[in-house]
Design a protein around this motif. Structure first.
Motif, PDB file in Angstrom:
ATOM      1  N   TYR A 212       0.833  -1.208   0.000  1.00 27.89           N
ATOM      2  CA  TYR A 212       0.000   0.000   0.000  1.00 27.89           C
ATOM      3  C   TYR A 212       0.867   1.257   0.000  1.00 27.89           C
ATOM      4  CZ  TYR A 212      -3.929  -3.041   1.153  1.00 27.89           C
ATOM      5  OH  TYR A 212      -4.896  -4.014   1.142  1.00 27.89           O
ATOM      6  N   GLU A 213       1.971   1.216   0.734  1.00 29.90           N
ATOM      7  CA  GLU A 213       2.850   2.389   0.778  1.00 29.90           C
ATOM      8  C   GLU A 213       3.477   2.656  -0.584  1.00 29.90           C
ATOM      9  OE1 GLU A 213       5.602   1.559   3.858  1.00 29.90           O
ATOM     10  OE2 GLU A 213       4.112   1.756   5.473  1.00 29.90           O
ATOM     11  N   ALA A 214       3.868   1.599  -1.280  1.00 27.35           N
ATOM     12  CA  ALA A 214       4.436   1.788  -2.614  1.00 27.35           C
ATOM     13  C   ALA A 214       3.401   2.354  -3.582  1.00 27.35           C
ATOM     14  CB  ALA A 214       4.970   0.455  -3.135  1.00 27.35           C
ATOM     15  N   ALA A 215       2.165   1.872  -3.468  1.00 27.93           N
ATOM     16  CA  ALA A 215       1.103   2.395  -4.329  1.00 27.93           C
ATOM     17  C   ALA A 215       0.817   3.859  -4.007  1.00 27.93           C
ATOM     18  CB  ALA A 215      -0.160   1.553  -4.151  1.00 27.93           C
ATOM     19  N   LYS A 216       0.896   4.224  -2.717  1.00 27.59           N
ATOM     20  CA  LYS A 216       0.669   5.618  -2.335  1.00 27.59           C
ATOM     21  C   LYS A 216       1.768   6.522  -2.874  1.00 27.59           C
ATOM     22  CE  LYS A 216      -0.296   8.449   1.734  1.00 27.59           C
ATOM     23  NZ  LYS A 216      -0.399   8.451   3.237  1.00 27.59           N
ATOM     24  N   VAL A 217       2.993   6.006  -2.823  1.00 25.78           N
ATOM     25  CA  VAL A 217       4.110   6.794  -3.359  1.00 25.78           C
ATOM     26  C   VAL A 217       3.946   7.007  -4.862  1.00 25.78           C
ATOM     27  CG1 VAL A 217       6.599   6.748  -3.794  1.00 25.78           C
ATOM     28  CG2 VAL A 217       5.709   6.112  -1.543  1.00 25.78           C
ATOM     29  N   ASP A 218       3.445   6.007  -5.541  1.00 24.47           N
ATOM     30  CA  ASP A 218       3.241   6.116  -6.992  1.00 24.47           C
ATOM     31  C   ASP A 218       2.022   6.950  -7.351  1.00 24.47           C
ATOM     32  OD1 ASP A 218       5.450   4.558  -7.420  1.00 24.47           O
ATOM     33  OD2 ASP A 218       4.335   2.686  -7.615  1.00 24.47           O
ATOM     34  N   GLY A 219       1.271   7.398  -6.343  1.00 29.70           N
ATOM     35  CA  GLY A 219       0.119   8.242  -6.601  1.00 29.70           C
ATOM     36  C   GLY A 219      -1.124   7.488  -7.024  1.00 29.70           C
ATOM     37  N   ALA A 220      -1.232   6.201  -6.670  1.00 25.26           N
ATOM     38  CA  ALA A 220      -2.392   5.406  -7.055  1.00 25.26           C
ATOM     39  C   ALA A 220      -3.610   5.824  -6.228  1.00 25.26           C
ATOM     40  CB  ALA A 220      -2.114   3.919  -6.848  1.00 25.26           C
ATOM     41  N   SER A 221      -4.736   5.951  -6.886  1.00 21.62           N
ATOM     42  CA  SER A 221      -5.976   6.293  -6.205  1.00 21.62           C
ATOM     43  C   SER A 221      -6.545   5.052  -5.494  1.00 21.62           C
ATOM     44  CB  SER A 221      -7.004   6.815  -7.206  1.00 21.62           C
ATOM     45  OG  SER A 221      -7.314   5.806  -8.172  1.00 21.62           O
ATOM     46  N   SER A 222      -7.578   5.271  -4.683  1.00 21.24           N
ATOM     47  CA  SER A 222      -8.209   4.152  -3.968  1.00 21.24           C
ATOM     48  C   SER A 222      -8.789   3.131  -4.943  1.00 21.24           C
ATOM     49  CB  SER A 222      -9.307   4.675  -3.042  1.00 21.24           C
ATOM     50  OG  SER A 222      -8.770   5.559  -2.081  1.00 21.24           O
ATOM     51  N   TRP A 223      -9.398   3.622  -6.018  1.00 18.70           N
ATOM     52  CA  TRP A 223      -9.946   2.715  -7.025  1.00 18.70           C
ATOM     53  C   TRP A 223      -8.840   1.918  -7.704  1.00 18.70           C
ATOM     54  CZ3 TRP A 223     -13.527  -0.107  -8.937  1.00 18.70           C
ATOM     55  CH2 TRP A 223     -13.517  -0.498 -10.279  1.00 18.70           C
ATOM     56  N   ARG A 224      -7.708   2.578  -7.969  1.00 20.69           N
ATOM     57  CA  ARG A 224      -6.588   1.896  -8.605  1.00 20.69           C
ATOM     58  C   ARG A 224      -6.000   0.827  -7.675  1.00 20.69           C
ATOM     59  NH1 ARG A 224      -4.616   0.860 -13.673  1.00 20.69           N
ATOM     60  NH2 ARG A 224      -2.366   0.489 -13.556  1.00 20.69           N
ATOM     61  N   VAL A 225      -5.905   1.127  -6.394  1.00 20.70           N
ATOM     62  CA  VAL A 225      -5.397   0.151  -5.416  1.00 20.70           C
ATOM     63  C   VAL A 225      -6.328  -1.054  -5.342  1.00 20.70           C
ATOM     64  CG1 VAL A 225      -4.968  -0.225  -2.959  1.00 20.70           C
ATOM     65  CG2 VAL A 225      -4.135   1.860  -4.071  1.00 20.70           C
ATOM     66  N   ALA A 226      -7.634  -0.785  -5.318  1.00 21.64           N
ATOM     67  CA  ALA A 226      -8.590  -1.893  -5.240  1.00 21.64           C
ATOM     68  C   ALA A 226      -8.535  -2.765  -6.488  1.00 21.64           C
ATOM     69  CB  ALA A 226      -9.996  -1.346  -5.031  1.00 21.64           C
ATOM     70  N   ARG A 227      -8.430  -2.130  -7.652  1.00 18.21           N
ATOM     71  CA  ARG A 227      -8.483  -2.883  -8.912  1.00 18.21           C
ATOM     72  C   ARG A 227      -7.179  -3.616  -9.209  1.00 18.21           C
ATOM     73  NH1 ARG A 227      -7.602  -1.568 -14.358  1.00 18.21           N
ATOM     74  NH2 ARG A 227      -7.088   0.576 -13.773  1.00 18.21           N
ATOM     75  N   SER A 228      -6.050  -2.986  -8.916  1.00 14.55           N
ATOM     76  CA  SER A 228      -4.766  -3.553  -9.324  1.00 14.55           C
ATOM     77  C   SER A 228      -4.056  -4.329  -8.220  1.00 14.55           C
ATOM     78  CB  SER A 228      -3.829  -2.438  -9.820  1.00 14.55           C
ATOM     79  OG  SER A 228      -4.418  -1.755 -10.915  1.00 14.55           O
ATOM     80  N   ILE A 229      -4.419  -4.086  -6.964  1.00 13.70           N
ATOM     81  CA  ILE A 229      -3.713  -4.749  -5.861  1.00 13.70           C
ATOM     82  C   ILE A 229      -4.644  -5.671  -5.082  1.00 13.70           C
ATOM     83  CG2 ILE A 229      -2.478  -4.378  -3.695  1.00 13.70           C
ATOM     84  CD1 ILE A 229      -1.426  -1.770  -4.841  1.00 13.70           C
ATOM     85  N   GLN A 230      -5.727  -5.114  -4.557  1.00 13.79           N
ATOM     86  CA  GLN A 230      -6.563  -5.893  -3.651  1.00 13.79           C
ATOM     87  C   GLN A 230      -7.340  -7.000  -4.368  1.00 13.79           C
ATOM     88  OE1 GLN A 230      -8.650  -2.469  -1.946  1.00 13.79           O
ATOM     89  NE2 GLN A 230      -7.596  -2.850   0.003  1.00 13.79           N
ATOM     90  N   LEU A 231      -7.996  -6.674  -5.466  1.00 16.35           N
ATOM     91  CA  LEU A 231      -8.790  -7.689  -6.156  1.00 16.35           C
ATOM     92  C   LEU A 231      -7.955  -8.880  -6.633  1.00 16.35           C
ATOM     93  CD1 LEU A 231     -11.374  -5.557  -8.191  1.00 16.35           C
ATOM     94  CD2 LEU A 231     -11.774  -6.950  -6.158  1.00 16.35           C
TER      95      LEU A 231
END
Length: 316
Positions: A212-231
């Protein structure tokens, strides 16, 4: 001159059992001793009933006299019980009805539990423990009690929903031939969404914070985190809960049996399990009921296996 020969005595260490060997033997038996209670219960409550049902499905019992007082004859029936079960149009219709039920209800429930799990594990979620307990609470209510509670919203004259809709000229019939199946689906969804949600939440909690920290550093939105990481990472939990839901669909029993008293659209063979129950305890044909139970298990296995093969092929 006499010569005396003495046999060499064995050292005392060779006469005493080795403590290392004793420890190795105890370590080998320790897991079986711990597993023995579970294995005993598993054999008595799971393995033996299944083997008995399979054996009874291939036999035929003939009772001479009204209650079998003149003798009972048991003989090998081959696939005659299966042929009789498959010739029962109500039983076949019940399987088709549950397939339709599963095609609609299972995806809807899975989408709901995934959305709830993602919302509760979001960074901006407030009081997640309270809402997790609230969503899980319906699962703790027995199916019979849950159906009785929902029947107060389904039965005309008792349901405030029907009375409110009538004020606007809308006629609701939750227990009609075309709607009662979806009324049952609503009860099942309400009962099991929270349970499946917790399984997915447990999978979400295994995702490292570094991701999650790496995604935050890359500027990923909540929708992007859910679609590309969590799902993608909760895929095993989603597959597991879907398989459980497919199996549970064919095991549907309590809800239609309770609603049967208030809905004429539900007959005594509305679901496969209800059909097997009726065959056994209403018609006293336990051998055909055993064949129906085996067929239900086979259909559940085939559907689960096909779903797993499909998901594995897509992952490759």
């Amino acid at each position: 001159m006499t010569t005396t020969t003495r046999r060499a005595e064995k050292p005392a260490a060779l006469l005493v059992p080795s403590p290392g060997r004793h420890r190795r033997n105890s370590k080998a038996w320790a897991p079986w001793a711990l597993l023995a209670p579970f294995l005993l219960l598993f054999i008595l409550t799971f393995a033996i009933p299944i083997l008995t049902a399979v054996a009874q499905s291939f036999t035929k019992v003939t009772r001479q006299g009204v209650f079998g007082e003149q003798g009972v004859t048991t003989e090998f029936a081959g696939f005659a019980n299966y042929a009789q079960a498959l010739s029962n149009q109500n039983f076949i219709a019940s399987i088709g009805r549950m397939l339709l039920f599963g095609i609609v209800q299972v995806p809807v429930m899975m989408v709901l539990c995934i959305i709830l799990a993602l919302l509760l594990e979001g960074a901006s979620a407030r009081w997640p423990a309270f809402f997790r307990a609230s969503y899980f609470m319906p699962y703790g209510i027995p199916g019979v009690i849950a159906t009785i509670l929902w029947s107060f919203l389904y039965v005309p004259g008792l349901s405030p929903l029907i009375d409110i809709a009538a004020q606007f000229g809308i006629e609701l019939d939750f227990l009609g031939p075309n709607t009662v199946l979806w009324s049952i689906a609503n009860i099942v969804t309400w009962s099991y969404t929270g349970y499946n949600m917790l399984i997915i939440v447990a999978q979400l909690k295994t995702i490292p914070n570094e991701v999650y920290e790496a995604a935050k550093v890359d500027g990923a939105s909540s929708w992007r985190v859910a679609r590309s990481i969590q799902l993608p990472l909760i895929r095993p939990a989603v597959i597991l809960t879907t398989v459980f839901s497919i199996i549970g669909t064919l095991q549907l029993f309590a809800e239609p049996q309770v609603l049967q008293s208030v809905s004429p659209a539900i007959n005594s063979e509305y679901t496969p399990n209800l059909s097997a129950y009726t065959t056994a305890f209403a018609y006293n044909d336990y051998n055909v009921a055993a064949a129906q139970a085996v067929l239900i298990a086979l259909v559940a296995f085939i559907l689960s296996f096909a779903f797993l093969r499909l998901t594995n092929r897509r992952s490759k």
